[in-house]
Design an enzyme around this catalytic site. Structure first.
Site, mmCIF file in Angstrom:
data_model
loop_
_atom_site.group_PDB
_atom_site.id
_atom_site.type_symbol
_atom_site.label_atom_id
_atom_site.label_comp_id
_atom_site.label_asym_id
_atom_site.label_seq_id
_atom_site.Cartn_x
_atom_site.Cartn_y
_atom_site.Cartn_z
ATOM 1 C CD GLU A 18 -2.821 -0.716 2.576
ATOM 2 O OE1 GLU A 18 -2.746 0.294 3.304
ATOM 3 O OE2 GLU A 18 -3.387 -1.763 2.914
ATOM 4 C CG ASP A 47 -3.511 7.414 8.794
ATOM 5 O OD1 ASP A 47 -3.343 6.195 8.920
ATOM 6 O OD2 ASP A 47 -3.858 7.957 7.744
#
Lengths: 398, 259
Positions: free
Chosen positions: B46, B57
């Site tokens: 990724e 995140d």
């Protein structure tokens, strides 16, 4: 259902703005809120409790004061909606009282909030104390410094204030951290957003809870001027909650000119500004598609305003729609002009306004209002929290 | 061609998917890291497209994104770097992960065209709502043979999981528990296992990879008991911090998980 200015579509759109662009981790919470908020708000038990608290705890209705000396200066009829007289010193508490009752009905036990100037944080800490609920407020590290008294107030009220250390360390970043907290605590926590921003249904929820401002204005105007409708309603816009509340019951009245005042900071094109309606393009921030200050790559840029409550790189989707459709007129005011408006209101009417509110007052000279026009300025907050700034800029002010 | 499906056909268990942020630690590390990960045995990769405000995140990926943006990374630069990558990394599936706003400003169709041109296989945009994907973007994703990957959390309702399973032909990204990327699991013993087992029992079309909070060999192997494999991001970003030779660090990291 036809969308109107007041009522977004079922998916939360005002024109092209709104929606709910959230990671899956937030979906169940936001969806639960979306499915229940209208029913809860309409519930007679909720309304009874909410109205009682607005009256006996917040101190509503707030007065509509005809500011004669200010009127004389601008050669028009100026009324001030005294949200600064709300408990805690600003309109923010209208929303937090409503949301804490909502949170209780959703079975939540832990409250989080973001704050810029600290007014929403204080208003959230206040209602959490009142209801005996745990309260965590995220605040940008820079804002904690420039709004110290509010940090102490929140702590005194029993809230934990956590510094947002990422990005520009102001309101945007505090909101990011609050959202991350919610992702980490999806079951027991309700996020009390302080403005008409965020994923649907927040913009509509907060607008409805603030709409008491314009509801009262109409009654009070009828009493004082013989008409429920003024020619102008003026309010400052950071995220836009006080403006949403002040505009709400006039949105569908085309004769009323709605004036939204943004912070131009050092000047709109100085690179140090928060005038989103001028500098923003459609984009996504905090779960909502709205006008957004961003670079050509879609990275969110850092806004600037001397006032901690206005330096947000977006505006609520309702306001983006009002700007885009031309329903509201947007004006931007620089730091210096706002500071002069602080001095002017203090000396002409004996009222020290918050720095955010002063932006709305500074727009009075730009409206083109005539002697018979009625202008309502939403006096969204009092200036005590800004005293340190006012002392620092005493030369500009006095 | 579906490299993602091929990867799961080739190796049914213990697939390792590694995330890293494009342009980190330095702007031109993207391709060398990608090659090193693939050569060391990562089964899927990724590539994070850095965003100023990455809501899902934790601090580690936020920080790497900030550095990458300061280094000058953007989508135009990234696609430039990835041009020709399929000559060097022919088979390992490449997924682009990021947030919707930069993609919108680039233009969704432009983005899909460029992604397909460099040989990307899938796209992960955590803040792209399912309904919006279906209403607006599905045709263009399909036109360019890009598979969307959607997240599933312990709170995702079964009917919604079924819908997500129908909407893609790649894998399901099982978020291990409440929290942003890089956080440690705070759940009581057994809660996480019950969630993984509940998903497993649904007999879904797509294979599953578990992510968030997986950071070393032990947590990788544990996750692999409940899914076809797992995703590691923050722990790898930490392993790149302050190193002189990023590709060598990438090889060592993959070896530490798979050895």
């Amino acid at each position: 259902m036809t969308p109107t200015y007041q009522q977004p579509t079922e998916r939360g759109y005002y024109g092209q703005f709104g929606g709910a662009f959230i990671p899956e981790m937030l979906y169940p919470n936001v969806e639960e809120l979306r499915q229940q908020y209208l029913d809860i708000l309409a519930d007679p038990g909720f309304q009874q409790e909410y109205q009682l608290l607005l009256r006996d705890y917040v101190g509503r209705p707030t007065p509509l004061f005809e500011a004669k000396r200010l009127s004389e200066k601008y050669n028009t009829r100026v009324f001030l909606k005294r949200e600064d007289l709300c408990h805690t010193g600003a309109h923010k508490v209208n929303n937090t009282v409503g949301q804490i009752l909502l949170a209780r009905r959703l079975g939540k036990t832990r409250i989080i909030a973001e704050t810029g100037a600290g007014q929403h944080g204080v208003a959230t800490a206040t209602v959490c104390a009142l209801m005996g609920m745990q309260c965590i407020v995220y605040m940008g590290e820079i804002d904690m410094e420039r709004q110290k008294p509010n940090v102490y107030r929140m702590r005194l009220l029993g809230a934990e204030v956590r510094a947002a250390m990422s990005g520009s360390r102001t309101l945007k970043d505090a909101t990011n951290e609050a959202i991350r907290d919610w992702i980490s605590n999806p079951v027991d926590t309700h996020y009390i957003i302080g403005s008409v921003v965020g994923p649907h249904p927040y913009p509509d929820l907060v607008a409805r809870l603030q709409s008491v401002i314009s509801e009262e204005m109409r009654k009070q105007l009828l009493e004082k001027t013989g008409s429920e409708l003024p020619q102008y309603v003026v309010a400052c816009v950071g995220g836009g909650s006080n403006a949403a509340g002040a505009f709400y019951h006039f949105l569908e009245e085309p004769t009323v000119q709605l004036v939204a005042v943004e912070a131009a900071g050092h000047g709109i094109h100085s690179g140090h500004s928060a005038a989103t309606s001028v500098l923003g393009k459609p984009g996504i921030i905090h779960g909502s598609r709205t006008l957004l200050m961003q670079d050509e790559d879609g990275q969110i840029t850092e806004p600037y305003s001397l006032s901690a409550g206005l330096d947000y790189p977006g505006i609520g989707p309702l306001h983006a729609f009002l700007a885009d459709s031309g329903r509201a007129h947007f004006i931007s005011i620089e730091d210096e002009e706002a500071l002069r408006a602080v001095a002017e209101l203090s000396r002409l009417e004996g009222i020290i306004p918050a720095l955010e509110t002063a932006h709305a007052l500074a727009a009075l000279g730009q409206l083109g209002a005539g002697p018979d026009d009625v202008v309502v300025v939403n006096l969204s907050g009092r200036g005590d929290k800004d005293l340190e700034t006012y002392i620092k800029y005493a030369d500009s002010i006095m | 061609m579906n490299r993602i499906k091929d990867a799961f056909d080739k190796k049914q268990k213990n697939l390792l998917n590694v995330y890293f942020t494009a342009g980190y630690p330095s702007l031109h590390d993207t391709v060398p890291i990608l090659q090193a990960l693939s050569a060391a045995g990562a089964d899927l990769i990724e590539i994070g497209m850095p965003f100023s405000d990455p809501l899902a995140d934790g601090p580690v990926i936020q920080q790497s994104s900030t550095v990458a943006l300061q280094n000058g990374m953007n989508l135009r630069v990234l696609f430039g770097q990835l041009a020709g990558i399929r000559e060097q990394v022919p088979d390992t599936p490449i997924l682009l992960m990021g947030y919707l706003n930069p993609v919108l400003q680039f233009g969704v169709e432009n983005f899909c065209r460029e992604a397909a041109a460099v040989g990307a296989d899938g796209v992960i945009l955590p803040d792209l709502p399912l309904d919006d994907y279906v209403a607006e973007y599905q045709p263009v994703f399909q036109q360019y043979n890009l598979r969307p990957v959607f997240l599933i959390t312990p709170q995702t309702a079964p009917a919604r999981i079924r819908r997500i399973d129908e909407l893609t032909d790649s894998f399901l990204y099982l978020v291990s528990g409440p929290g942003t990327t890089g956080g440690a699991s705070t759940q009581a013993e057994g809660v996480q296992e019950a969630y993984f087992q509940r998903i497993e029992a649904m007999q879904l079309r797509n294979p599953r990879l578990i992510g968030f909070g997986i950071g070393d060999k032990a947590s990788f192997q544990k996750a692999c008991q409940y899914a076809e494999g797992a995703i590691i991001g923050s722990a790898f970003i930490r392993a790149l911090e302050g190193v002189d030779d990023a590709p060598a660090a990438a090889s060592r990291f993959v070896a530490s998980i798979l050895s």
